[in-house]
Motif scaffolding. Structure first.
Motif, PDB file in Angstrom:
ATOM      1  N   UNK B 175       0.863  -1.173   0.000  1.00  0.00           N
ATOM      2  CA  UNK B 175       0.000   0.000   0.000  1.00  0.00           C
ATOM      3  C   UNK B 175       0.902   1.227   0.000  1.00  0.00           C
ATOM      4  N   UNK B 190      -6.184  -1.068   5.778  1.00  0.00           N
ATOM      5  CA  UNK B 190      -7.354  -1.937   5.851  1.00  0.00           C
ATOM      6  C   UNK B 190      -7.161  -3.236   5.049  1.00  0.00           C
ATOM      7  N   UNK B 191      -6.009  -3.815   5.233  1.00  0.00           N
ATOM      8  CA  UNK B 191      -5.767  -5.116   4.596  1.00  0.00           C
ATOM      9  C   UNK B 191      -5.586  -6.127   5.726  1.00  0.00           C
ATOM     10  N   UNK B 192      -6.452  -7.115   5.830  1.00  0.00           N
ATOM     11  CA  UNK B 192      -6.366  -8.044   6.953  1.00  0.00           C
ATOM     12  C   UNK B 192      -4.984  -8.699   7.028  1.00  0.00           C
ATOM     13  N   UNK B 193      -4.431  -8.692   8.213  1.00  0.00           N
ATOM     14  CA  UNK B 193      -3.126  -9.339   8.414  1.00  0.00           C
ATOM     15  C   UNK B 193      -1.963  -8.385   8.291  1.00  0.00           C
TER      16      UNK B 193
END
Lengths: 548, 335
Positions: B175, B190-193
């Protein structure tokens, strides 16, 4: 978005990483969605590079790290080295002709070659002669609008004597360019395959100039090569995507990541952990572990380099070839290969490495024979000789530990009655002082080839023009000089081979150097990597590489 | 308090001028020069050398170069790197958040463990706990960062596979940086993990960088607490029947903290110095690694600019520490 990202990278080695259990659960979910999707799985290859590039315009810089990140992935040249070899193959030029007098090189350019499209630039035309003119005139002409952009140092262009050699670069038509030289130069084609000769987009340059952001041209590169750069975070990573319209066909991998990892031991740990697929420059101490590592394929190849001890032939008694040859016989090179290279080297007998064409297999080395050396020195009236041996303060591919090498030579020379004092200086000083014609002592140094041409070793390191400069032995020997000058002028490859082979015989007769070693380059890659080839020039290209 | 602040601020000015001279002179006093290093074995002709010296401004007299550096500095311009050709300030700021993030987490780790360990060691003087804390802190203090880092990588990443080897986040995630702080950016992305990956990547470098400050803080807290605990007023507090927790936590610790805060302030310099090695081992893209590269390349503008910025940060932190004394010990602010 998240699923998309995980899905896109689901071949990534880091999936086997710590913290991967959540990843795996998400991957299952993503895979379920993927059953209904038509997207093809993306393949990501991670290269643990050793450092940050200085920039992305190869002609401005000299470091291999920069070329790996720029010219070898992003750009093409008119002619190129075949990946993993020193042979020249057509690049952006389909074919070329050399005039009979050797002064004109005419290139027919490839048609339909597309430049990268990025968020900064969408090309409106294919590659053509204007791009070639732009790429060379920027370096050649001091009045060119881009000449001084980003500092204006074109060290390789200058170092290869291009300003003295080039008379003109002209456009014959949209797909034909002509290089006119001031004098014949047989290695010219090999020079044009070097990184500084990468071809840039003239249209992109114009667009950046019109927008008043000329600096951006060198920071956000646009080329025709197999990968386009999409992101760079200094000292952290460089991300590339395969160029879908690459003229040789799209690369097998979709994404390429350079994970910048300066420490060699850490690079190896990352390779083992699956955080990267390929790593450069392993620690010699890790080589044994890599050989037996089930996850690693340890590739190796002789490097395109030579490490040597250059006597100062202008100072007695080193002006006597018989004394030099006697000293050469006193050096136990096998012991140096074991102790300094830890086996990762090969004894050198010629001033060019065996991977270069025209390497003369027939020459005979001055083999290790201390008794004969002592007798030869006595025969020349050399007794109680005291000399200095200069040891470099840095580690280089051709000499991983110059201090240790100097100590071994010191011990060897003492056996034949020669007392050695080891001296060293800071690297910049070392390079400067070792050029002095009245230099006291023999100097340890070496060379890594630029263009795979024997001229790049023999003329640069041993030619008369280099005396007081890159010719550290200050050796100017007419029979040798005549041979290498003639070889510059003839374009018949067979004749050039013959001349260079003869030159190597002259070199061995005169022994201005003790040729010490050619290093062996090790390249650890993970077992799932296929198609990777070791570049003799020390670079890393990922076109043609795939993941099992 | 205002006079106290003014005095401290006034002292910064001559220090800053001294730092500009030192940072300008330091890199030029080292043998070797950037042009020779850039050319390497290939060498450079005298004509080309003259040309490059003119381009880089090295053909001018030293004092002339210094005053032009100072003049540019006053306009907020730290010059352009002679290697990357990029503005030095931009190069520094691009990397600075990474160093700050690592240093802050490292110092939090050092205080969180070092302070209570030192307090308990002082209270339980002579016990096995005391000997263990002091033994460990001496070991931690003597440990070469390079070796300690590799040891942790081999054990936790290589053998146990609990933590990643190096870097700031897994290459699974990408990102655009917003703040430059990976912990914050990974949350914003907001990216899981992503956040978990950023935390995992931070653990080992923070532990390595925080080890020496931890050892120093633990030892300093112990000796300072021991001194305070033997004071009459502490005996009085105990005699009054106050709970041991209140005696130690409120009455003794507050006074012991004065020397501890000084030590923590001084550790900022240690952290920035340690960051150079830690960042190299863990491929952490901060200013430490950048400074090392710049020194080896004799990149004069980058080194002098970087040194100046780092020295300024250390000065500012020490000013804050001085002001903190005033908060902890009212007698200081009234002097």
């Amino acid at each position: 978005m998240a699923i998309d990202i995980i899905y896109k990278h689901n071949n990534h080695p880091a999936m086997s990483q710590p913290g991967g259990s959540i990843m795996k659960a998400r991957l299952i979910a993503a895979a379920a969605i993927a059953l209904f999707a038509t997207t093809v799985q993306a393949k990501t290859l991670v290269f643990c590079s050793e450092g940050s590039p200085e920039g992305f315009t190869p002609s401005l810089y000299t470091a291999g790290t920069t070329f790996d990140a720029s010219s070898r992935q992003i750009y093409n040249k008119l002619v190129e080295f075949e990946i993993g070899a020193t042979q020249i193959i057509p690049g952006l030029a389909d074919s070329w002709e050399v005039s009979d007098d050797g002064l004109q090189y005419t290139f027919k350019l490839r048609k339909g070659v597309k430049f990268h499209s990025t968020k900064n630039f969408t090309p409106s035309r294919d590659f053509n002669a204007d791009d070639v003119l732009f790429s060379f005139e920027r370096q050649f002409s001091k009045s060119h609008p881009y000449h001084m952009v980003s500092g204006g140092n074109y060290e390789y262009f200058n170092g290869m004597s291009m300003p003295d050699l080039l008379k003109q670069v002209s456009k014959v038509d949209d797909y034909t360019v002509r290089f006119t030289l001031k004098r014949p130069e047989a290695p010219m084609i090999a020079n044009l395959a070097m990184d500084f000769a990468s071809i840039h987009s003239a249209e992109y340059a114009q667009k950046m100039a019109a927008a008043g952001t000329m600096d951006s041209f060198d920071q956000n590169p646009i080329g025709t090569g197999p990968f386009k750069m999409i992101a760079y975070q200094k000292d952290a990573f460089i991300r590339y995507k395969a160029h879908p319209e690459f003229f040789r066909g799209k690369a097998a991998i979709d994404d390429l990541v350079f994970a910048i990892t300066p420490d060699a031991s850490v690079r190896y740990q990352k390779l083992r952990a699956g955080e990267c697929h390929v790593m450069p420059y392993p620690n010699p101490a890790d080589i044994e572990a890599m050989r037996t590592d089930p996850k690693v394929n340890l590739m190796s190849q002789e490097g395109l380099n030579v490490g040597y001890l250059a006597y100062n032939v202008l100072v007695a008694p080193f002006d006597n070839p018989r004394v030099r040859k006697a000293l050469n016989k006193a050096i136990n090179k096998d012991a140096i290969i074991d102790a300094v290279f830890q086996g990762a080297g090969k004894v050198a007998k010629n001033p060019i490495p065996p991977t270069i064409w025209s390497y003369n297999e027939a020459t005979v080395d001055d083999g290790y024979d201390p008794a004969a050396a002592k007798a030869a020195l006595a025969a020349e009236g050399v007794e109680g000789l005291k000399m200095k041996v200069w040891a470099m303060p840095v580690q280089r591919p051709y000499n991983p530990n110059a201090r240790r090498m100097a100590e071994l030579i010191q011990a060897d020379f003492s056996k034949v009655g020669v007392e050695v004092e080891i001296v060293t200086y800071e690297w910049g000083e070392y390079l400067k002082r070792s050029k002095a014609k009245d230099r006291d002592g023999a100097v340890l140094l070496g060379w890594t080839g630029d263009n795979g041409d024997p001229d790049n070793f023999l003329a640069v390191l041993l030619g008369c023009d280099g005396v007081g400069g890159s010719n550290r032995a200050h050796w100017c020997h007419k029979p040798f000089e005549d041979l290498i000058q003639k070889a510059k002028l003839v374009s018949d490859p067979a004749e050039r081979i013959r001349l260079y082979e003869q030159a190597q015989i002259e070199f061995k007769k005169q022994a201005p150097w003790a040729t010490i070693a050619h290093s062996i380059v090790f390249k650890p890659v993970r077992k799932e990597v296929t198609g990777f080839k070791i570049d003799p020039f020390g670079g890393h290209s990922f076109y043609g590489v795939d993941l099992k | 308090m205002f006079k106290f602040l003014l005095t401290k601020l006034a002292m910064i000015v001559p220090t800053f001028i001294g730092v500009t001279i030192a940072s300008f002179a330091f890199i030029r006093l080292l043998p070797g020069d950037p042009i020779l290093l850039m050319a390497g074995e290939r060498g450079v002709t005298p004509e080309r050398r003259e040309e490059l010296e003119a381009i880089m401004g090295f053909d001018r007299l030293l004092w002339d170069q210094y005053f032009s550096f100072l003049g540019d500095l006053l306009q907020g311009d730290l010059g352009v790197s002679i290697v990357t050709k990029a503005p030095v300030l931009g190069e520094f700021l691009a990397r600075f958040p990474a160093t700050i993030e690592l240093s802050v987490i490292a110092i939090i780790f050092a205080i969180a463990i070092g302070l209570p360990a030192g307090v308990i060691a002082a209270v339980r003087r002579g016990t096995i706990f005391d000997h263990t804390v002091m033994g460990c802190s001496l070991t931690g203090y003597s440990m070469p960062i390079f070796w300690w880092g590799l040891l942790l990588i081999i054990f936790f990443s290589g053998i146990l596979e609990w933590t990643p080897v190096s870097g700031r986040i897994s290459f699974l995630f990408y990102f655009e940086p917003v703040t430059g702080f990976m912990l914050i950016d990974s949350l914003l992305a907001d990216q899981p993990g992503a956040f978990k990956s950023a935390v995992l990547h931070l653990i080992l470098p923070a532990v390595v960088l925080g080890t020496i400050p931890l050892a120093v803080i633990a030892r300093q807290t112990r000796s300072s607490m021991m001194e305070v605990l033997s004071e009459d007023y502490v005996r009085t507090a105990r005699a009054k029947g106050l709970s041991p927790l209140r005696v130690v936590g409120v009455h003794a610790l507050r006074n012991a903290l004065i020397t501890v805060v000084t030590v923590i302030g001084l550790q900022v310099g240690v952290l920035l110095a340690g960051a150079i090695l830690t960042e190299t081992i863990f491929a952490w893209p901060g200013i430490g690694k950048w400074m090392i590269d710049s020194i080896f390349r004799r990149d004069y503008p980058a080194v002098q600019g970087g040194l100046l910025l780092i020295a300024s940060i250390v000065m500012i932190v020490n000013l804050i520490v001085d002001l903190t004394y005033g908060l902890i010990n009212p007698s200081i602010r009234h002097e």
